[in-house]
Scaffold this motif. Sequence first.
Motif, PDB file in Angstrom:
ATOM      1  N   PRO A  82      -3.909   3.257  -4.713  1.00 46.29           N
ATOM      2  CA  PRO A  82      -3.403   4.085  -3.577  1.00 46.29           C
ATOM      3  C   PRO A  82      -4.204   3.440  -2.359  1.00 46.29           C
ATOM      4  CG  PRO A  82      -4.860   5.152  -5.230  1.00 46.29           C
ATOM      5  CD  PRO A  82      -4.524   4.056  -5.661  1.00 46.29           C
ATOM      6  N   GLU A  83      -5.470   2.867  -2.617  1.00 43.73           N
ATOM      7  CA  GLU A  83      -6.039   2.530  -1.293  1.00 43.73           C
ATOM      8  C   GLU A  83      -5.582   1.264  -0.437  1.00 43.73           C
ATOM      9  OE1 GLU A  83      -6.742   1.863  -4.645  1.00 43.73           O
ATOM     10  OE2 GLU A  83      -7.063  -0.155  -4.777  1.00 43.73           O
ATOM     11  N   CYS A 118       1.594   2.399  -5.767  1.00 44.29           N
ATOM     12  CA  CYS A 118       0.760   3.545  -5.078  1.00 44.29           C
ATOM     13  C   CYS A 118      -0.129   4.252  -6.159  1.00 44.29           C
ATOM     14  CB  CYS A 118       1.645   4.288  -4.147  1.00 44.29           C
ATOM     15  SG  CYS A 118       0.790   5.291  -2.982  1.00 44.29           S
ATOM     16  N   GLU A 119       0.411   4.339  -7.265  1.00 44.94           N
ATOM     17  CA  GLU A 119      -0.462   5.285  -8.301  1.00 44.94           C
ATOM     18  C   GLU A 119      -1.482   4.140  -8.805  1.00 44.94           C
ATOM     19  OE1 GLU A 119       0.777   7.439 -11.866  1.00 44.94           O
ATOM     20  OE2 GLU A 119       2.837   7.273 -10.656  1.00 44.94           O
ATOM     21  N   LYS A 133       5.281   4.591   0.324  1.00 41.22           N
ATOM     22  CA  LYS A 133       4.524   5.056  -0.691  1.00 41.22           C
ATOM     23  C   LYS A 133       5.429   5.638  -1.715  1.00 41.22           C
ATOM     24  CE  LYS A 133       0.994   6.827   1.733  1.00 41.22           C
ATOM     25  NZ  LYS A 133      -0.355   7.456   1.973  1.00 41.22           N
TER      26      LYS A 133
END
Length: 824
Positions: A466-467, A462-463, A454
């Motif tokens: 994120p999920e 990831c920004e 990440k």
Amino acid sequence: MAAKKATAKNALALSKEQFKDSIVKHLRSTLGTDEARANNQAWWKATCSAVNELVFDRLTETSKANAENDSRAVHYLSLEFLMGRLTVNNLHNVGVFDAARDALTDLGKDINDICDEEPDMALGNGGLGRLAACFIDSLATLNYPAVGYGIHYEHGLFRQEIQGGRQIERPDSWREYGNPWEICRPESIQEVPLYGYVETVFGEDGKMRKVWHAGRQIKGVPWDIPVVGYEAKTVNVLRLWESKAADFFDWDVFNAGGYVDSQAEKSQAEAVSKVLYPNDESEQGKELRLIQQYFFCACSLKDIIRRYKRNHTDFSQFSKQAVIQLNDTHPTVAIPELMRILIDEEGLVWDDAWKICSETFAYTNHTLLPEALEKWAVYLFEKVLPRHLEIIYEINRRFLEDEVEAKWPGNDEMKRHLSIIEEGETRMVRMAFLCVVTCFKTNGVAAMHSELVKQDLFPEFCELWPERFENVTNGVTPRRWLLACNEELASMYTDLVGDQWPRDLTLLSKANEFADDAKFQKKFMDIKHTKKVQLAKVIKDLCDVEVDPNAIFDIQIKRLHEYKRQHLNVLHILALYRRLLENPNYEMNKRVFIFGAKAAPGYKLAKDIIYAINKIADKVNNDERIQGKLKVVFLPNYRVTLAEKLFPAADVSEQISTAGYEASGTGNMKFALNGALTLGTLDGANVEIAEEVGDENVFIFGLNCDEVKALKAAGYNPWDYYYGNPELKAVLDWLETDYFTPGAPGELASIKQSLLEGGDPYLCLADFASYSEAHIAVDKMYSDKKGWARKAIINSASVGKFNSDRSIEDYVDRIWHLEKVMPN
Ligand code: NTF
């Protein structure tokens, strides 16, 4: 030892007498020989056939149950499955190991000799491939519907010979004389198009369509290997594709008199599944490798769709029925292939096809090494898979224009940075980006690694999502890595906790209550001693080196790579040797350093390190001045079968990668489970092993991941350590002399060079002092027999978490969402 054994319960289990009859029957009716004439190879095959009577039946029941239930299944796509041998494992999982052993004894045969006939199925390089093998074992054991898909390589990973201390690669012919475990399925052959061009056509409805006119066609022939779950309720399949020339090609050319041309066509087609690429970690930009990837993805997708269509007339339920796990980026081309099938062949519109793909695929990342992040030249794609390149461009266009633009409006730099296409002199397709953009989940393989995935590898992705990011810590199957490879310890545990531990490995934690019990300690350490005696014999046979089973067995077994730092181990061995030469009374327990490692054939420094180990071993092992206190062993041809003899015999497990570089490691788990103490850095799964067994029961040394980054950022200078540590300087200088290579000074100098002029990219010199101190702590601890036994027991009893069944349950909860199916 009259201990009970954990034996898989199975209603089908054969008695000894039935087994005998079955073996004899197969010697005669399957192999065309008899008890008097059969050689061990025939006895082995007859034994397999006897087991297969049970296994094939379960296989049929399992596939029937899955079809009737129309159950959601996982499809594990992997270019590697490092299976090792199957016989002992299958006998255990079916629950007939004892019956088979006794039957063979009655027939005048030793089961070990018979099982030694089986060649390793080495269709993988290392950790990634062995993980896939453990995972399919666990999937079957847990009764989850699953298919493993891979390539039926004619030659697996090369056989390593050591000549004059150097690695020589020899071809591995694992199925030269047939493999009793596999079933050919000509009824499920698939055609795979390659090369050619794309045409845009307009239908009568005025709609545009793309037609890929392939320039070549090859055929994929499936071979099924039964994957027997523990207690053999479920038998899943590992389906491996073999490439063949498509029939019509041969015949057209052949009939036109072009016999030679038709042969060329045939051998080109067969080349696709001829060899496993022997590169661990780093990729090779070879056209053949891309074709291998596409070949097995295309065959597997056709197979999945064919099965889906038996019960469905449209694709609305596809992602509910099938999840496809990409084992690293190697099978990524399955993504544009499924898009192509859905759009070009099934007539879906882009958005619908994309929705299906992004709900079907999930991706596991296994490495952060930049050189291992797969990229393929755009021109190569254009040549081999022109339609797939178009699709990738379109995926990228939509991603950049919709998602990136929405999040970072007007930021062209960000678009360049996140583009699936890397600009530059040679434009490249970044396969990992294609995975993250498409897949509904991306996971790392240990807690620490998943954080780095990440933070360092995909921070912007990831920004955005994120999920989508998960962790699933790796695991190993306790059936192979304790029950089958360490019968003695397995029996002891069955006596203690009953026979369910091969499923629920956390049951072993009961042994913690006995960690201080003198009788228990003695039993545990006697078993360790027995395994060391057995290994000593293997070492004598393979290396002609005598080792003392009372010495500390200190083992490093894994692929040879600079980041794994076998050369740090070597530097420390040289330091010890020097101390012994300078002071014959230097106090230490006898120590045997054991290595097993294959180097990628083109990896020069890795091969030089193997050479150095062997040259140092020659010198040290024959130096009478040190009175046998130190021995060094390099076991040739490290593979699953050798690993099974090494893990049970280890006192010390060397897990010494530079922090931040080993994604997880799985050997570390096998060592601890068999009662070895970890000497390691805070890297990969070592971190979680230390958490489970307690910091006081492992030897942690060296820079942690943040310190490694900080030191690199500050400008690491290995010369500081060279000049700052006289012992380190002395051993590095030693490598330049001809001390270990009489008459040939400089033969080992490349190692010193890489560590000084080369900048020591993996910080061996920075960690040397700390490593050396940790070894002193190991030595001191070993002198306390009770203290050591206590720690060994706690290690073995506390690593239940690293059962691959737990990993699979994590995948099921977090990613796959499967239901168990119990066959009749
Ligand atoms: C390996 N990766 C990692 O290097 C190991 O740390 C890890 O235990 C295994 O995967 C299994 O997850 C690879 O082999 C590759 F190919 F990704 F580099």
